[in-house]
Design a protein around this motif. Structure first.
Motif, PDB file in Angstrom:
ATOM      1  N   GLU A 198       0.829  -1.206   0.000  1.00  0.00           N
ATOM      2  CA  GLU A 198       0.000   0.000   0.000  1.00  0.00           C
ATOM      3  C   GLU A 198       0.864   1.257   0.000  1.00  0.00           C
ATOM      4  OE1 GLU A 198      -3.178   0.177  -0.529  1.00  0.00           O
ATOM      5  OE2 GLU A 198      -3.302  -2.009  -0.640  1.00  0.00           O
ATOM      6  N   ASP A 199       1.986   1.221   0.738  1.00  0.00           N
ATOM      7  CA  ASP A 199       2.906   2.358   0.751  1.00  0.00           C
ATOM      8  C   ASP A 199       3.429   2.624  -0.654  1.00  0.00           C
ATOM      9  OD1 ASP A 199       4.884   4.257   1.194  1.00  0.00           O
ATOM     10  OD2 ASP A 199       5.779   3.220   2.886  1.00  0.00           O
ATOM     11  N   LEU A 200       3.890   1.571  -1.323  1.00  0.00           N
ATOM     12  CA  LEU A 200       4.424   1.729  -2.680  1.00  0.00           C
ATOM     13  C   LEU A 200       3.336   2.133  -3.672  1.00  0.00           C
ATOM     14  CD1 LEU A 200       6.887  -1.293  -2.810  1.00  0.00           C
ATOM     15  CD2 LEU A 200       7.447   1.128  -2.525  1.00  0.00           C
ATOM     16  N   LYS A 201       2.124   1.668  -3.442  1.00  0.00           N
ATOM     17  CA  LYS A 201       0.998   2.064  -4.301  1.00  0.00           C
ATOM     18  C   LYS A 201       0.748   3.560  -4.191  1.00  0.00           C
ATOM     19  CE  LYS A 201      -3.892   0.992  -5.113  1.00  0.00           C
ATOM     20  NZ  LYS A 201      -5.051   0.183  -4.646  1.00  0.00           N
ATOM     21  N   LYS A 202       0.789   4.097  -2.965  1.00  0.00           N
ATOM     22  CA  LYS A 202       0.596   5.534  -2.754  1.00  0.00           C
ATOM     23  C   LYS A 202       1.702   6.347  -3.423  1.00  0.00           C
ATOM     24  CE  LYS A 202      -1.821   5.059   1.668  1.00  0.00           C
ATOM     25  NZ  LYS A 202      -1.719   5.264   3.144  1.00  0.00           N
ATOM     26  N   ARG A 203       2.877   5.743  -3.550  1.00  0.00           N
ATOM     27  CA  ARG A 203       4.000   6.427  -4.183  1.00  0.00           C
ATOM     28  C   ARG A 203       3.972   6.294  -5.710  1.00  0.00           C
ATOM     29  NH1 ARG A 203       8.315   7.347  -0.520  1.00  0.00           N
ATOM     30  NH2 ARG A 203       7.909   6.534   1.557  1.00  0.00           N
ATOM     31  N   GLY A 204       2.981   5.588  -6.230  1.00  0.00           N
ATOM     32  CA  GLY A 204       2.877   5.381  -7.670  1.00  0.00           C
ATOM     33  C   GLY A 204       3.842   4.341  -8.193  1.00  0.00           C
ATOM     34  N   LEU A 205       4.322   3.451  -7.303  1.00  0.00           N
ATOM     35  CA  LEU A 205       5.341   2.471  -7.683  1.00  0.00           C
ATOM     36  C   LEU A 205       4.815   1.048  -7.793  1.00  0.00           C
ATOM     37  CD1 LEU A 205       8.223   3.749  -5.367  1.00  0.00           C
ATOM     38  CD2 LEU A 205       8.015   4.100  -7.843  1.00  0.00           C
ATOM     39  N   ALA A 206       3.635   0.779  -7.243  1.00  0.00           N
ATOM     40  CA  ALA A 206       3.114  -0.592  -7.241  1.00  0.00           C
ATOM     41  C   ALA A 206       1.711  -0.620  -7.828  1.00  0.00           C
ATOM     42  CB  ALA A 206       3.106  -1.150  -5.819  1.00  0.00           C
ATOM     43  N   LEU A 207       1.548  -1.415  -8.872  1.00  0.00           N
ATOM     44  CA  LEU A 207       0.243  -1.608  -9.489  1.00  0.00           C
ATOM     45  C   LEU A 207      -0.191  -3.059  -9.398  1.00  0.00           C
ATOM     46  CD1 LEU A 207       0.778   0.557 -12.704  1.00  0.00           C
ATOM     47  CD2 LEU A 207      -0.330   1.238 -10.565  1.00  0.00           C
ATOM     48  N   GLY A 208       0.706  -3.956  -9.084  1.00  0.00           N
ATOM     49  CA  GLY A 208       0.434  -5.382  -8.980  1.00  0.00           C
ATOM     50  C   GLY A 208       1.673  -6.076  -8.469  1.00  0.00           C
ATOM     51  N   LEU A 209       1.671  -7.388  -8.499  1.00  0.00           N
ATOM     52  CA  LEU A 209       2.825  -8.181  -8.079  1.00  0.00           C
ATOM     53  C   LEU A 209       3.340  -9.006  -9.246  1.00  0.00           C
ATOM     54  CD1 LEU A 209       1.703  -9.562  -4.588  1.00  0.00           C
ATOM     55  CD2 LEU A 209       3.284  -7.685  -5.036  1.00  0.00           C
ATOM     56  N   PRO A 210       4.658  -9.246  -9.301  1.00  0.00           N
ATOM     57  CA  PRO A 210       5.687  -8.743  -8.398  1.00  0.00           C
ATOM     58  C   PRO A 210       6.058  -7.285  -8.690  1.00  0.00           C
ATOM     59  CG  PRO A 210       6.710 -10.030 -10.134  1.00  0.00           C
ATOM     60  CD  PRO A 210       5.217 -10.157 -10.328  1.00  0.00           C
ATOM     61  N   VAL A 211       6.621  -6.649  -7.669  1.00  0.00           N
ATOM     62  CA  VAL A 211       7.162  -5.298  -7.772  1.00  0.00           C
ATOM     63  C   VAL A 211       8.638  -5.376  -7.395  1.00  0.00           C
ATOM     64  CG1 VAL A 211       7.059  -2.931  -6.912  1.00  0.00           C
ATOM     65  CG2 VAL A 211       4.967  -4.297  -7.041  1.00  0.00           C
ATOM     66  N   THR A 212       9.506  -4.747  -8.169  1.00  0.00           N
ATOM     67  CA  THR A 212      10.935  -4.771  -7.872  1.00  0.00           C
ATOM     68  C   THR A 212      11.510  -3.365  -7.909  1.00  0.00           C
ATOM     69  OG1 THR A 212      11.063  -6.960  -8.915  1.00  0.00           O
ATOM     70  CG2 THR A 212      13.141  -5.850  -8.452  1.00  0.00           C
ATOM     71  N   LEU A 213      12.333  -3.061  -6.908  1.00  0.00           N
ATOM     72  CA  LEU A 213      12.907  -1.726  -6.745  1.00  0.00           C
ATOM     73  C   LEU A 213      14.411  -1.832  -6.571  1.00  0.00           C
ATOM     74  CD1 LEU A 213      10.463  -0.862  -3.828  1.00  0.00           C
ATOM     75  CD2 LEU A 213      10.079  -0.195  -6.212  1.00  0.00           C
ATOM     76  N   LEU A 214      15.158  -1.023  -7.281  1.00  0.00           N
ATOM     77  CA  LEU A 214      16.611  -0.961  -7.109  1.00  0.00           C
ATOM     78  C   LEU A 214      16.912   0.300  -6.301  1.00  0.00           C
ATOM     79  CD1 LEU A 214      19.392  -2.141  -7.737  1.00  0.00           C
ATOM     80  CD2 LEU A 214      19.398  -0.838  -9.874  1.00  0.00           C
ATOM     81  N   VAL A 215      17.452   0.099  -5.098  1.00  0.00           N
ATOM     82  CA  VAL A 215      17.653   1.186  -4.142  1.00  0.00           C
ATOM     83  C   VAL A 215      19.134   1.279  -3.787  1.00  0.00           C
ATOM     84  CG1 VAL A 215      16.972   2.069  -1.873  1.00  0.00           C
ATOM     85  CG2 VAL A 215      15.345   0.732  -3.226  1.00  0.00           C
ATOM     86  N   ASP A 216      19.682   2.495  -3.792  1.00  0.00           N
ATOM     87  CA  ASP A 216      21.116   2.629  -3.535  1.00  0.00           C
ATOM     88  C   ASP A 216      21.446   2.556  -2.047  1.00  0.00           C
ATOM     89  OD1 ASP A 216      20.679   5.146  -2.367  1.00  0.00           O
ATOM     90  OD2 ASP A 216      21.618   6.284  -3.980  1.00  0.00           O
ATOM     91  N   ASP A 217      22.718   2.694  -1.728  1.00  0.00           N
ATOM     92  CA  ASP A 217      23.165   2.493  -0.355  1.00  0.00           C
ATOM     93  C   ASP A 217      22.768   3.616   0.595  1.00  0.00           C
ATOM     94  OD1 ASP A 217      24.843   4.415  -1.380  1.00  0.00           O
ATOM     95  OD2 ASP A 217      26.700   3.327  -0.996  1.00  0.00           O
TER      96      ASP A 217
END
Length: 226
Positions: free
Chosen positions: A178-197
């Protein structure tokens, strides 16, 4: 004319997942993925923070990293804009609450998955292989299971499929989705994010990919500055 972007091959698994998601009454599962290269701004309903401003300055880095996303990981798009995911919350392997900020100092590939999601299940061994080969004090695959209920079903699935390198992260509340959905990043599964250090989102995708491929390893290498 081909632009070097090719879809994930397991189309039949994605269609099965759509049916499984409907039966389970769960979140939508991706059935198709656009790969036009057009990356519209991600519309977020989450209030911006000073950390978001610092991450937004990494827009050029995000585009550079995403330019390496071709072939088997072509659906990975540059974060637009890059934003801080330090406060993304879930439970650690010990069952205790944690945030992505607890992995500061590591570049991470965050993947949200569920046992009822067929493409999620199909890509889990590849994510395990990626962690086994490239996991270090500088990089980790953080696969977060979002099945509701207790952890026995996902644990059994991982055991039966021989997944051993991935730590077992969980969020049975679906709060992370739900957090990622609010950010416009998740519309379904799977969801993958590349995040730096530093906890900044550099690239993201909805839908599955071949994470143990040469294309995926090249992408991770680029994120690590190799």
């Amino acid at each position: 004319m081909s632009d070097g972007k090719k879809p994930f091959p397991a189309t039949r698994l994605i269609l099965l997942a759509a049916a499984a998601g409907a039966v389970a009454g769960a979140v939508a599962v991706y059935v198709s993925q656009t790969t036009s290269g057009n990356n519209a701004p991600q519309i977020s309903t989450v209030a911006a923070t000073p950390d978001d401003a610092a991450c937004a300055a990494k827009a050029d880095k995000a585009k550079t990293i995403a330019a390496v996303a071709v072939g088997d990981v072509a659906a990975m798009l540059p974060a637009n804009p890059p934003q801080s995911l330090k406060n993304l919350a879930f439970n650690g392997p010990d069952g205790n609450p944690m945030t992505l900020g607890d992995r500061a100092g590591k570049t991470v590939l965050v993947n949200l998955w569920a046992t009822w999601c067929a493409p999620c299940r199909a890509e889990m061994p590849a994510l395990d292989a990626l962690q086994k080969e490239m996991g270090s004090d500088k990089f980790e695959v953080v696969a977060v299971n979002v099945d509701t209920g207790d952890a026995e079903k996902p644990k059994k699935f991982l055991s039966e499929t021989g997944v051993a390198a991935l730590a077992q992260y969980r969020d049975a509340t679906m709060g992370i989705f739900e957090d990622l959905k609010k950010r416009g990043l998740a519309l379904g599964l799977p969801v993958t994010l590349l995040v730096d250090d530093q906890g900044c989102l550099l690239a993201n995708m909805n839908g599955p990919a071949e994470w143990d491929s040469a294309d995926a390893k090249k992408l991770i290498g680029a994120a690590l500055g190799e």
